[in-house]
Design a protein around this motif. Structure first.
Motif, PDB file in Angstrom:
ATOM      1  N   CYS A  11      12.621  -7.906 -19.415  1.00  0.00           N
ATOM      2  CA  CYS A  11      11.663  -7.813 -18.306  1.00  0.00           C
ATOM      3  C   CYS A  11      10.307  -8.381 -18.731  1.00  0.00           C
ATOM      4  O   CYS A  11       9.936  -8.308 -19.903  1.00  0.00           O
ATOM      5  CB  CYS A  11      11.498  -6.349 -17.891  1.00  0.00           C
ATOM      6  N   PRO A  12       9.555  -8.963 -17.796  1.00  0.00           N
ATOM      7  CA  PRO A  12       8.216  -9.488 -18.147  1.00  0.00           C
ATOM      8  C   PRO A  12       7.317  -8.383 -18.693  1.00  0.00           C
ATOM      9  O   PRO A  12       7.313  -7.263 -18.189  1.00  0.00           O
ATOM     10  CB  PRO A  12       7.696 -10.035 -16.812  1.00  0.00           C
ATOM     11  N   CYS A  13       6.612  -8.712 -19.754  1.00  0.00           N
ATOM     12  CA  CYS A  13       5.726  -7.741 -20.395  1.00  0.00           C
ATOM     13  C   CYS A  13       4.298  -7.956 -19.907  1.00  0.00           C
ATOM     14  O   CYS A  13       3.803  -9.090 -19.849  1.00  0.00           O
ATOM     15  CB  CYS A  13       5.797  -7.887 -21.906  1.00  0.00           C
ATOM     16  N   GLY A  14       3.598  -6.865 -19.563  1.00  0.00           N
ATOM     17  CA  GLY A  14       2.243  -6.970 -19.069  1.00  0.00           C
ATOM     18  C   GLY A  14       1.192  -7.016 -20.159  1.00  0.00           C
ATOM     19  O   GLY A  14      -0.009  -7.098 -19.872  1.00  0.00           O
ATOM     20  N   PHE A  15       1.609  -6.927 -21.412  1.00  0.00           N
ATOM     21  CA  PHE A  15       0.673  -6.939 -22.521  1.00  0.00           C
ATOM     22  C   PHE A  15       1.054  -8.049 -23.496  1.00  0.00           C
ATOM     23  O   PHE A  15       2.199  -8.476 -23.558  1.00  0.00           O
ATOM     24  CB  PHE A  15       0.681  -5.585 -23.241  1.00  0.00           C
ATOM     25  N   ALA A  16       0.076  -8.489 -24.267  1.00  0.00           N
ATOM     26  CA  ALA A  16       0.310  -9.528 -25.270  1.00  0.00           C
ATOM     27  C   ALA A  16      -0.569  -9.258 -26.483  1.00  0.00           C
ATOM     28  O   ALA A  16      -1.622  -8.598 -26.376  1.00  0.00           O
ATOM     29  CB  ALA A  16       0.013 -10.916 -24.694  1.00  0.00           C
TER      30      ALA A  16
END
Length: 328
Positions: free
Chosen positions: A147-152
């Motif tokens: 799933c796309p991650c909202g943090f990097a």
């Protein structure tokens, strides 16, 4: 000569399959059924031994007996080699090849393990088609795209040292591929293609051109036809109620409840003993070896009480469980 296929992956796969078929035909023609030949040799030697007790064997009969004994030794060695290659036990001590456990491990693929029922999403599935669909759905969900991650992470702020990793992006070299292949275990059980590491190491000079062309396709990102050689096997096995290794006594193993008692049970019995025959009429007590002292006797009565109070779970369906442990 096997004609080249549409791409390098399929070419390698078709040549390996043709080699496997040719080797099987050669084995059927020049080796045959090893077990049958051993049985025939033993029977003929037995009849000659019986005849030798009543009369003197002729020169031809004595020569036949000597020849059969030599061939019997060779066939027995060949049978042991085949069994070792079929087995997935990598650590074998001398003499282990004659144990019952070894032969069970070597022939386990010939026994059919059937999952009659699985539980997925709180629903029971039975029958081959339904079980297959449930398993496919489970692993499809487990290995789906992330799933796309909202943090990097901002690696620049960490001040990590910079390394020159350009060598990791260079094309595969024949020398490094050969080194990896020749470092593979030689006598490990064959993979889905049916070949052991010894085949690839021994025949590298023959297969390296096709192999390196396939590696070149992989490096260039051409994945068309890769599924032909990049196969894996997912095996679902029914519950095995190991009497001495599984957690069936109030969630604990025998070795955790009674470590001294556990140490007196021979290893071959620990690996093969099942719960059902072990608890029947208290037959597990016969597995304990000599050397019972006061401390062991205390553990013996403790285990006896736990086993007497234990009740098997009948008709409990198998379920797929996917979990990560700290050990990986």
């Amino acid at each position: 000569m096997t004609p080249a296929a549409s791409n390098d992956y399929l070419t390698l796969q078709s040549k390996l399959r043709a080699t496997a078929r040719s080797l099987q035909k050669w084995s059927d023609r020049w080796i045959g059924n090893v077990k049958l030949q051993i049985a025939i040799a033993i029977e003929v030697i037995k009849q000659l031994d019986i005849a030798m007790e009543a009369r003197t064997l002729s020169d031809a009969e004595r020569d036949l007996r000597k020849c059969l004994k030599r061939k019997l030794l060779g066939l027995s060695s060949l049978e042991r080699t085949i069994a070792r290659q079929r087995s997935r036990m990598l650590q074998l001590r001398e003499g282990d090849g004659n144990t019952r456990l070894f032969h069970q491990q070597a022939s386990h693929r010939q026994r059919k393990n059937v999952l009659r029922m699985v539980k997925y999403n709180d629903q029971l599935y039975s029958g081959q088609d339904e079980v297959a669909s449930a398993v496919d759905a489970y692993f499809g969900a487990a290995f789906r795209s992330a799933c796309p991650c909202g943090f990097a992470l901002n690696l620049e702020e960490l001040g990590l040292p910079r390394l020159n990793l350009a060598h990791l992006e260079r094309p595969f070299m024949e020398e490094e591929v050969e080194g990896v292949i020749k470092s593979m275990p030689r006598d490990k059980a064959p993979g889905p293609d049916g070949f052991t590491g010894r085949f690839y190491a021994t025949c590298w000079s023959i297969i390296k051109e096709d192999f390196m062309r396939a590696m070149g396709c992989f490096y260039n990102g051409d994945m068309r036809g890769l599924a032909a050689i990049n196969k894996s096997l997912v095996s679902l096995l029914p519950k095995k109620d190991g009497a001495l290794e599984d957690r069936w006594l109030d969630g604990s193993r025998i070795q955790e409840v009674a470590p001294l008692l556990y140490s007196l049970v021979p290893k071959r019995i620990r690996d093969s003993r099942l719960v059902a025959p072990a608890v029947e009429n208290g037959s597990w007590a016969l597995d304990v070896g000599p050397g019972i002292g006061p401390a062991v006797l205390h553990e013996f009565f403790l285990v006896w009480q736990l086993v007497s109070a234990w009740e098997p779970m009948v008709d409990v369906p198998d379920r797929v469980v996917w979990s990560w442990e700290a050990t990986g």
